[in-house]
Design a protein around this motif. Sequence first.
Motif, PDB file in Angstrom:
ATOM      1  N   ALA A   9      39.446  35.361  35.234  1.00 43.53           N
ATOM      2  CA  ALA A   9      38.738  35.478  33.951  1.00 43.53           C
ATOM      3  C   ALA A   9      38.803  34.180  33.170  1.00 43.53           C
ATOM      4  O   ALA A   9      37.851  33.822  32.467  1.00 43.53           O
ATOM      5  CB  ALA A   9      39.338  36.621  33.138  1.00 43.53           C
ATOM      6  N   ARG A  10      39.903  33.465  33.290  1.00 40.53           N
ATOM      7  CA  ARG A  10      40.052  32.195  32.560  1.00 40.53           C
ATOM      8  C   ARG A  10      39.308  31.060  33.259  1.00 40.53           C
ATOM      9  O   ARG A  10      38.629  30.263  32.611  1.00 40.53           O
ATOM     10  CB  ARG A  10      41.534  31.834  32.411  1.00 40.53           C
ATOM     11  N   ARG A  11      39.419  31.009  34.565  1.00 40.78           N
ATOM     12  CA  ARG A  11      38.795  29.913  35.309  1.00 40.78           C
ATOM     13  C   ARG A  11      37.276  30.073  35.380  1.00 40.78           C
ATOM     14  O   ARG A  11      36.533  29.099  35.319  1.00 40.78           O
ATOM     15  CB  ARG A  11      39.380  29.845  36.720  1.00 40.78           C
ATOM     16  N   CYS A  12      36.823  31.297  35.477  1.00 42.45           N
ATOM     17  CA  CYS A  12      35.383  31.581  35.617  1.00 42.45           C
ATOM     18  C   CYS A  12      34.904  32.309  34.364  1.00 42.45           C
ATOM     19  O   CYS A  12      34.395  33.426  34.440  1.00 42.45           O
ATOM     20  CB  CYS A  12      35.126  32.427  36.861  1.00 42.45           C
ATOM     21  N   ASP A  13      35.095  31.694  33.213  1.00 42.33           N
ATOM     22  CA  ASP A  13      34.842  32.383  31.952  1.00 42.33           C
ATOM     23  C   ASP A  13      33.384  32.792  31.782  1.00 42.33           C
ATOM     24  O   ASP A  13      33.097  33.900  31.314  1.00 42.33           O
ATOM     25  CB  ASP A  13      35.300  31.523  30.775  1.00 42.33           C
ATOM     26  N   LEU A  14      32.439  31.950  32.173  1.00 41.13           N
ATOM     27  CA  LEU A  14      31.027  32.298  32.010  1.00 41.13           C
ATOM     28  C   LEU A  14      30.651  33.482  32.889  1.00 41.13           C
ATOM     29  O   LEU A  14      29.956  34.413  32.447  1.00 41.13           O
ATOM     30  CB  LEU A  14      30.147  31.090  32.349  1.00 41.13           C
ATOM     31  N   GLU A  15      31.118  33.445  34.129  1.00 39.99           N
ATOM     32  CA  GLU A  15      30.818  34.531  35.057  1.00 39.99           C
ATOM     33  C   GLU A  15      31.519  35.827  34.626  1.00 39.99           C
ATOM     34  O   GLU A  15      30.953  36.915  34.730  1.00 39.99           O
ATOM     35  CB  GLU A  15      31.242  34.154  36.474  1.00 39.99           C
ATOM     36  N   PHE A  16      32.755  35.680  34.134  1.00 34.60           N
ATOM     37  CA  PHE A  16      33.488  36.852  33.644  1.00 34.60           C
ATOM     38  C   PHE A  16      32.741  37.497  32.484  1.00 34.60           C
ATOM     39  O   PHE A  16      32.594  38.722  32.440  1.00 34.60           O
ATOM     40  CB  PHE A  16      34.896  36.446  33.205  1.00 34.60           C
ATOM     41  N   ASP A  17      32.262  36.680  31.563  1.00 39.12           N
ATOM     42  CA  ASP A  17      31.544  37.207  30.400  1.00 39.12           C
ATOM     43  C   ASP A  17      30.312  38.003  30.832  1.00 39.12           C
ATOM     44  O   ASP A  17      30.067  39.114  30.346  1.00 39.12           O
ATOM     45  CB  ASP A  17      31.122  36.063  29.477  1.00 39.12           C
ATOM     46  N   LEU A  60      29.520  39.402  33.776  1.00 40.38           N
ATOM     47  CA  LEU A  60      29.803  40.606  34.547  1.00 40.38           C
ATOM     48  C   LEU A  60      30.475  41.671  33.691  1.00 40.38           C
ATOM     49  O   LEU A  60      30.203  42.876  33.836  1.00 40.38           O
ATOM     50  CB  LEU A  60      30.695  40.249  35.744  1.00 40.38           C
ATOM     51  N   PHE A  61      31.353  41.244  32.764  1.00 43.14           N
ATOM     52  CA  PHE A  61      32.015  42.204  31.883  1.00 43.14           C
ATOM     53  C   PHE A  61      30.986  42.931  31.026  1.00 43.14           C
ATOM     54  O   PHE A  61      31.022  44.163  30.895  1.00 43.14           O
ATOM     55  CB  PHE A  61      33.041  41.498  30.989  1.00 43.14           C
ATOM     56  N   LYS A  62      30.063  42.200  30.417  1.00 42.45           N
ATOM     57  CA  LYS A  62      29.050  42.824  29.557  1.00 42.45           C
ATOM     58  C   LYS A  62      28.134  43.749  30.366  1.00 42.45           C
ATOM     59  O   LYS A  62      27.712  44.803  29.870  1.00 42.45           O
ATOM     60  CB  LYS A  62      28.240  41.747  28.833  1.00 42.45           C
ATOM     61  N   LEU A  63      27.843  43.357  31.605  1.00 43.18           N
ATOM     62  CA  LEU A  63      27.010  44.192  32.465  1.00 43.18           C
ATOM     63  C   LEU A  63      27.681  45.535  32.737  1.00 43.18           C
ATOM     64  O   LEU A  63      27.076  46.608  32.575  1.00 43.18           O
ATOM     65  CB  LEU A  63      26.730  43.469  33.777  1.00 43.18           C
ATOM     66  N   TYR A  64      28.961  45.508  33.145  1.00 35.94           N
ATOM     67  CA  TYR A  64      29.671  46.750  33.455  1.00 35.94           C
ATOM     68  C   TYR A  64      29.967  47.562  32.184  1.00 35.94           C
ATOM     69  O   TYR A  64      30.014  48.794  32.228  1.00 35.94           O
ATOM     70  CB  TYR A  64      30.967  46.435  34.197  1.00 35.94           C
ATOM     71  N   TYR A  65      30.189  46.850  31.077  1.00 35.27           N
ATOM     72  CA  TYR A  65      30.438  47.559  29.812  1.00 35.27           C
ATOM     73  C   TYR A  65      29.210  48.365  29.405  1.00 35.27           C
ATOM     74  O   TYR A  65      29.316  49.526  28.993  1.00 35.27           O
ATOM     75  CB  TYR A  65      30.805  46.553  28.722  1.00 35.27           C
ATOM     76  N   LYS A  66      28.034  47.764  29.524  1.00 35.42           N
ATOM     77  CA  LYS A  66      26.793  48.468  29.176  1.00 35.42           C
ATOM     78  C   LYS A  66      26.558  49.660  30.096  1.00 35.42           C
ATOM     79  O   LYS A  66      26.017  50.680  29.676  1.00 35.42           O
ATOM     80  CB  LYS A  66      25.611  47.515  29.246  1.00 35.42           C
ATOM     81  N   ILE A  91      25.506  39.377  39.429  1.00 43.35           N
ATOM     82  CA  ILE A  91      25.216  38.276  38.507  1.00 43.35           C
ATOM     83  C   ILE A  91      24.781  37.008  39.217  1.00 43.35           C
ATOM     84  O   ILE A  91      24.423  36.027  38.563  1.00 43.35           O
ATOM     85  CB  ILE A  91      26.436  37.949  37.618  1.00 43.35           C
ATOM     86  N   ALA A  92      24.835  36.996  40.549  1.00 40.45           N
ATOM     87  CA  ALA A  92      24.563  35.756  41.287  1.00 40.45           C
ATOM     88  C   ALA A  92      23.190  35.183  40.969  1.00 40.45           C
ATOM     89  O   ALA A  92      23.028  33.979  40.754  1.00 40.45           O
ATOM     90  CB  ALA A  92      24.701  35.999  42.787  1.00 40.45           C
ATOM     91  N   SER A  93      22.168  36.045  40.925  1.00 38.99           N
ATOM     92  CA  SER A  93      20.809  35.556  40.708  1.00 38.99           C
ATOM     93  C   SER A  93      20.572  35.097  39.285  1.00 38.99           C
ATOM     94  O   SER A  93      19.610  34.369  39.021  1.00 38.99           O
ATOM     95  CB  SER A  93      19.802  36.659  41.059  1.00 38.99           C
ATOM     96  N   SER A  94      21.442  35.508  38.360  1.00 38.47           N
ATOM     97  CA  SER A  94      21.247  35.127  36.955  1.00 38.47           C
ATOM     98  C   SER A  94      21.971  33.846  36.586  1.00 38.47           C
ATOM     99  O   SER A  94      21.790  33.325  35.483  1.00 38.47           O
ATOM    100  CB  SER A  94      21.731  36.262  36.044  1.00 38.47           C
ATOM    101  N   GLN A  95      22.810  33.318  37.486  1.00 37.27           N
ATOM    102  CA  GLN A  95      23.550  32.098  37.184  1.00 37.27           C
ATOM    103  C   GLN A  95      22.690  30.868  37.461  1.00 37.27           C
ATOM    104  O   GLN A  95      22.137  30.726  38.557  1.00 37.27           O
ATOM    105  CB  GLN A  95      24.835  32.033  38.027  1.00 37.27           C
ATOM    106  N   PRO A  96      22.563  29.955  36.503  1.00 37.93           N
ATOM    107  CA  PRO A  96      21.756  28.746  36.733  1.00 37.93           C
ATOM    108  C   PRO A  96      22.390  27.861  37.797  1.00 37.93           C
ATOM    109  O   PRO A  96      23.601  27.660  37.812  1.00 37.93           O
ATOM    110  CB  PRO A  96      21.767  28.062  35.357  1.00 37.93           C
ATOM    111  N   SER A  97      21.559  27.367  38.724  1.00 35.47           N
ATOM    112  CA  SER A  97      22.067  26.510  39.800  1.00 35.47           C
ATOM    113  C   SER A  97      20.984  25.531  40.228  1.00 35.47           C
ATOM    114  O   SER A  97      19.883  25.960  40.609  1.00 35.47           O
ATOM    115  CB  SER A  97      22.511  27.366  41.000  1.00 35.47           C
ATOM    116  N   PRO A  98      21.250  24.231  40.180  1.00 35.37           N
ATOM    117  CA  PRO A  98      20.268  23.240  40.645  1.00 35.37           C
ATOM    118  C   PRO A  98      19.870  23.468  42.097  1.00 35.37           C
ATOM    119  O   PRO A  98      18.705  23.296  42.460  1.00 35.37           O
ATOM    120  CB  PRO A  98      21.015  21.907  40.468  1.00 35.37           C
ATOM    121  N   LEU A  99      20.827  23.879  42.943  1.00 34.53           N
ATOM    122  CA  LEU A  99      20.533  24.086  44.355  1.00 34.53           C
ATOM    123  C   LEU A  99      19.548  25.250  44.528  1.00 34.53           C
ATOM    124  O   LEU A  99      18.601  25.157  45.309  1.00 34.53           O
ATOM    125  CB  LEU A  99      21.825  24.355  45.126  1.00 34.53           C
TER     126      LEU A  99
END
Length: 810
Positions: free
Chosen positions: A352-360, A362-368, A456-464
């Motif tokens: 949760a600390r290292r991957c804070d953006l991804e944690f945020d 996914l947490f909001k997704l499961y909370y909803k 959340i994989a498809s929603s994360q911005p990635s240059p690749l």
Amino acid sequence: MEFIFIIAVVILIIWLITSPRSNSNKKKPKVLDNPRQSIKETPDTPASKVSLSRPSSDVTSSINPIKTNKASVSVELQEQMNELKTAKQTDPKPRITVVNTPTSIIESADSATHSEDDLATFNIFESANPLNKSIKGTRKAQWLDKNKETIIQKRKLMGLIYIGEQMESMRSYDPDPALINSILPASTPLGHQLGYYTDDSLGYWPSYSRLSRQCRGAYLDWLATDRSAANTPIGFVFLYFYGFERFVVVNNKDNKVADEQFEDIFNEVLRLHKVFASNRSFAGYSANFLEFMYLLKPEFFKSKKHILPKTRHSLLFKLRLSEQIVATEKVDDELALEWIKNTDQYNLKTAARRCDLEFDSLFKLYYKQKFPEGMQVKPNKTKLNAEYFSASGSLPSVKILLDSLPDPSILKAPIKKLIPIADKVAEELASYSRYLGKAGTSRDDLAALMLLPRAIASSQPSPLIEKFKRWAQAIILENGGVTNVSEFWLQTDLPVPKAINKKESDLIYNLASLADIGIAPDLRYHHAKPRLDGKLVLFTPGHGEEFVPSHVFNQVGVALRLGAMVANIDGVVDESESSELEKLITHDEKLTDTEKRSLKAYLTWRLVTPSDNTGLKNRLNNLGETEIEFVKRFILSIALADGNVDNKEVKQIEKLYTNLGLNKESVTSDIHQLTTSSHQLAPKSQNSSEFSLDETILALHESQTTEAKNMLEKIFTSDEDESDYIEVSELTNEVEGLDQAHSQLFEKLCAKAQWGREEVAQMCSELKLMVDGAIETINDWSFDLVDAPVIDDDGDIYIDEEIVEEIREL
């Protein structure tokens, strides 16, 4: 006698004059052992004084070392300021005496009062560093505004600093740490190209007056820059920051202080927060300070509320939480996320600390998903008190009154509902987090993207991913989606593999899925896998995460396989042949739009890929006469779809009959029977060679052909979907080069291409082997044989099928 009496009186007077005074009534003093705190003198704290007796003559006596006990200071801001002000008015501060004895731990003695017996009474300040208090100045401190400048020790400094010679701490008589005293010595300017000088005088709670000459010079060098250097000692940043805290705490209610001054400080602290956010301590203090400034002047800083950095133990979070619960008695996903991050009842896991953006995300997704309308929380009775604790040790804490709002942040029941969600998210991010924890890795790595939870994989911005999406869309628009597997693999920026095994196939499917691109063939749906020297067909939108193929999808798929095999019989696929096969897709109303897109791509792939008749001959040998006749009619219907029945094509059909184990002598009669039937051919116009088949033959979706479709599915389901597993004969003997335990493990692992780590751990446990050691041993053995590892440990355990085959052939 008179002479003797006079002599005696003189001796008595001399004795009285030279005799030391008694100090027996003085209380034994208590002393301090905290070098960063001093206790001011009050009637309730006699321990703050240490009495030292000395003769009335000018001969001074040494001060022995004093061992100290811990003391703490806990004061309200206004009380502290009033007490200090009163003390200064009634007891003027006398001269400072510096004590320099080699063994003493007392750095300075500061007289606070004059006793009735004319003896000096001292406050004792303990420090390991020189205070430079022997250097006196009278110029009072002043705040230097942003656009002003000054010259100090041959350095031109811009504003936002305190300069002067007198400004005491709000918690003691020490100089305020942030005060830049221009008469204190400093080293000559050096710049910072080789880094800034520091030593022990900087300490954990730095103070300008306590710095060594060299360290003070380095700090001034830093202030003379834009104050952004990456190699800045964090102690310098805190020392600079202390000045902002002092200014805001002292002046927050002073109407004479311009709002622009507060805004300049806010902007500068926000800038420092961004530059030095990698230091968690400073990031936390600076974020809390910005929130503190907002709470002091909410209307003035209203436009900046959205740029306030998030922080643990947020002051503003408690206010927002309280206001929302009072208004709605519910907590939305944003506040729920802040709550789990700010509570003392839960510690965030590493992921949760290292991957804070991804944690945020996914947490909001499961909370909803769990609380679609928000979690219900009722206001509690405990009132909210926000308190700011400064980074500077010279300032007391400041309480902020918040209109008697409740403090729901202390409730335990809501947190118990949030913890399972946080734990689930952290668990799903664990592999991704471990990868990012390795040196030289990045969120933009394809390997990292493949470890992201699909949700959340498809929603994360990635240059690749963006680069791949642009390439794929160009292939779809310009080439009908057809591309080479090798060209696709170039988009991954990974080394070209020896073959496309399950690990490589999964990577292809997952990469395409992240860009919402579908792939044919997709082993999960088309029962066929790509080959390194083969083709792929791309389509969009892709299958999506929720796609599950229907029974009709599978039936039409196998019919397309057989139809493509027939269409390719003469090496050239006529447009009319492909059109007739497409009717199997477009005319079936039971197929969804996604299924139709997938089957069209699969048909295209089959038409551009050489046919593979493996296993079909043996299956046809087991069919009855009715099924054989149906297969023949289906083959001939596709073969004759172009309207041409010449000798060349007849010979190709005969060849196909032979390959399938059918009687080639019956080809001519079968064609004649099909073409002369009134129900099989539609009349052709003079100006067209178009050939139309009766719908009862090709429209497999008709209810009358359900039995035939089931039969086709049974016959022509590809063997390729079973290729994930490598057939291995039962071996009980040792593999050459491995002992019995490692041989057995190797043979078990070769049973399929991918294993869960727990499965492998269970096998190793039964064989009394350690997982990592066993994998290393087998890979070392594989390197000796074929110069390549046979096992890839990447969270899951992958078996390289090509290497296994190469080893088998030795």
